[in-house]
Scaffold this motif. Structure first.
Motif, short mmCIF file in Angstrom:
data_model
loop_
_atom_site.label_atom_id
_atom_site.label_comp_id
_atom_site.label_asym_id
_atom_site.label_seq_id
_atom_site.Cartn_x
_atom_site.Cartn_y
_atom_site.Cartn_z
N PRO A 166 -5.60 6.22 3.35
CA PRO A 166 -5.00 5.63 4.63
C PRO A 166 -5.63 4.29 4.96
O PRO A 166 -4.97 3.56 5.66
CB PRO A 166 -5.55 6.72 5.72
N VAL A 167 -7.05 4.15 4.53
CA VAL A 167 -7.57 2.77 4.92
C VAL A 167 -7.03 1.72 3.80
O VAL A 167 -6.86 0.61 4.30
CB VAL A 167 -9.27 2.90 4.65
N VAL A 168 -6.95 2.16 2.67
CA VAL A 168 -6.23 1.21 1.67
C VAL A 168 -4.90 0.84 2.11
O VAL A 168 -4.53 -0.31 2.03
CB VAL A 168 -6.23 2.00 0.23
N LEU A 169 -4.15 1.68 2.62
CA LEU A 169 -2.69 1.38 3.26
C LEU A 169 -2.97 0.39 4.16
O LEU A 169 -2.13 -0.65 4.24
CB LEU A 169 -2.16 2.62 3.87
N PHE A 170 -3.91 0.57 5.27
CA PHE A 170 -4.05 -0.45 6.16
C PHE A 170 -4.30 -1.87 5.89
O PHE A 170 -3.69 -2.67 6.11
CB PHE A 170 -4.93 -0.01 7.34
N ASN A 171 -5.31 -1.52 5.11
CA ASN A 171 -5.73 -2.82 4.39
C ASN A 171 -4.85 -3.79 3.63
O ASN A 171 -4.43 -5.09 3.73
CB ASN A 171 -6.92 -2.96 3.58
N LEU A 172 -4.17 -2.97 2.63
CA LEU A 172 -2.99 -3.36 1.99
C LEU A 172 -2.00 -4.20 2.88
O LEU A 172 -1.48 -5.24 2.47
CB LEU A 172 -2.51 -2.25 0.88
N ILE A 173 -1.45 -3.72 4.01
CA ILE A 173 -0.27 -4.08 4.72
C ILE A 173 -0.90 -5.39 5.36
O ILE A 173 -0.09 -6.25 5.39
CB ILE A 173 0.14 -3.08 5.51
N MET A 174 -2.02 -5.39 5.85
CA MET A 174 -2.76 -6.55 6.54
C MET A 174 -2.80 -7.70 5.69
O MET A 174 -2.49 -8.85 6.00
CB MET A 174 -3.72 -6.02 7.12
N GLN A 175 -3.26 -7.47 4.59
CA GLN A 175 -3.35 -8.68 3.60
C GLN A 175 -2.24 -9.06 2.98
O GLN A 175 -2.29 -10.25 2.53
CB GLN A 175 -4.40 -7.96 2.53
N VAL A 176 -1.25 -8.34 2.76
CA VAL A 176 0.11 -8.75 2.12
C VAL A 176 0.62 -9.78 3.12
O VAL A 176 1.36 -10.66 3.00
CB VAL A 176 1.08 -7.55 2.03
N ILE A 177 0.76 -9.28 4.71
CA ILE A 177 1.36 -10.04 5.49
C ILE A 177 0.53 -11.27 5.66
O ILE A 177 1.13 -12.38 5.81
CB ILE A 177 1.31 -9.32 6.95
N SER A 178 -0.78 -11.23 5.71
CA SER A 178 -1.72 -12.55 5.88
C SER A 178 -1.62 -13.30 4.58
O SER A 178 -1.27 -14.56 4.73
CB SER A 178 -3.26 -11.92 5.90
N PHE A 199 8.75 -6.12 2.17
CA PHE A 199 7.66 -5.58 1.47
C PHE A 199 6.77 -4.65 2.35
O PHE A 199 6.02 -3.70 1.65
CB PHE A 199 6.40 -6.84 1.20
N THR A 200 6.69 -4.82 3.49
CA THR A 200 6.14 -3.93 4.54
C THR A 200 6.78 -2.46 4.33
O THR A 200 6.14 -1.37 4.30
CB THR A 200 5.86 -4.33 5.65
N ALA A 201 8.18 -2.54 4.31
CA ALA A 201 8.72 -1.30 4.29
C ALA A 201 8.84 -0.33 2.71
O ALA A 201 8.50 0.94 2.96
CB ALA A 201 10.33 -1.62 4.39
N LEU A 202 8.74 -1.33 1.72
CA LEU A 202 8.37 -0.69 0.49
C LEU A 202 6.94 -0.02 0.52
O LEU A 202 6.81 1.10 -0.15
CB LEU A 202 8.40 -1.78 -0.57
#
Length: 319
Positions: free
Chosen positions: A232-244, A300-303
């Motif tokens: 779950p932490v990987v998911l959060f970090n992944l989404i935040m870093q992709v958006i950033s 990308f976020t939805a995927l």
């Protein structure tokens, strides 16, 4: 009963009840909404209204100097069929995102696991590693990075004196310019590292002790315990870093001198959007680019969320 008699009895009891209910609700929540008023003003004035205006301008030829004229889908057609620099900016941004995000998260997780060993001065190390995240988006750091990776910069001098390697000018060479920006992104791993470290501390040590009794090695523990529990932490970090990463602007602007060079090798999407809007005054075209970027980030976020059903494990055993 006649209409006159009904009118003499006053409003319907249901209407009175709803009126009193609304009045009571408003009285109870008035203070809360007064405190939220600055946020509502900021949301409507600084976010919602500009977004609606940008959507309207994306269908016009607005150039900041003359009134906007509707052009339909011409801006969007031009982007994908008549503007090779736009396609280059898409390519550069995708390469940057797919290269920097995995490397940054992997490095952040590795450092977090080292710091989770109970070393002394943990608070100091956390602070030191987090500082690049605070400073990394600044103009000063981008200027420093450009100097470090220049032809006679610190990086090339170190490689030459320590290993005898004659390195290229990373910033001016189109083959390596983007790599220097990826390295800058990886250097800003502090925020992801702090979040990973917090997640690691939530994993019960009993799981590792039980796996050791069963003969599991470090790699098996990492794959079977650490990663699933940390997913779950990987998911959060992944989404935040992709958006950033999709919105990265300052490093490319400073390192490339505001032109996306050399040979458009660092022409980030946001940099090209800025050039179109504020250098060439094609604000309608820039608005269309902004909305396409919003759609790309949303997709990308939805995927990522859709794929998370297969690899994210929560504490209750559900996915």
């Amino acid at each position: 009963m006649s209409q006159a008699a009904a009118s003499q009895q006053g409003p319907d009891p249901g209407v009175r009840a709803r009126s009193h209910s609304f009045a009571g609700w408003w009285k109870r929540n008035l203070t809360a909404y007064l405190f939220l008023l600055p946020w509502f003003i900021g949301f409507f004035v600084l976010t919602l209204i500009p977004m609606i205006s940008s959507l309207y301008l994306s269908f016009t030829d607005f150039n900041l100097l003359t009134p906007a004229n509707g052009v339909g889908l011409e801006n969007y057609n031009k982007m994908f069929n008549q503007d090779p620099r736009y396609l280059q900016s898409l390519k550069v941004t995708f390469v940057y995102v797919f290269a920097s995000v995995p490397l940054k998260l992997g490095f952040a997780l590795a450092v977090a696991m080292l710091m989770n060993k109970g070393m002394r001065g943990l608070g100091l190390y956390r602070t030191v590693y987090y500082i690049p995240t605070l400073l990394g988006g600044s103009v000063a750091i981008a200027v420093l990075w450009r100097k470090m990776f220049g032809g006679g910069g610190v990086v090339n001098t170190f490689l030459l004196e320590a290993f005898g390697i004659q390195a290229p000018d990373w910033v001016s060479n189109p083959k390596y310019a983007l790599s220097s920006l990826v390295a800058l992104s990886i250097w800003q791993f502090g925020s992801s590292m702090i979040i990973f470290l917090a997640g690691l501390k939530q994993i019960p040590n009993d799981y590792y002790e039980a796996s050791q009794i069963d003969g599991a090695g470090k790699m098996r523990q990492f794959l079977s315990i650490t990663l699933p529990m940390l997913s779950p932490v990987v998911l959060f970090n992944l989404i935040m870093q992709v958006i950033s990463s999709f919105q990265a602007f300052t490093p490319a602007f400073i390192v490339s001198g505001g032109k996306g060079g050399p040979m458009d090798s660092t022409m980030f999407y946001t940099l090209y959007l800025y050039l179109k809007g504020f250098s060439f005054f094609e604000m309608g075209y820039a608005s269309a680019m902004a909305w396409v970027l919003l759609v790309i980030i949303g997709l990308f976020t939805a995927l990522i969320f859709a794929s998370s059903k297969r690899w994210v494990t929560y504490g209750d055993g559900g996915e």
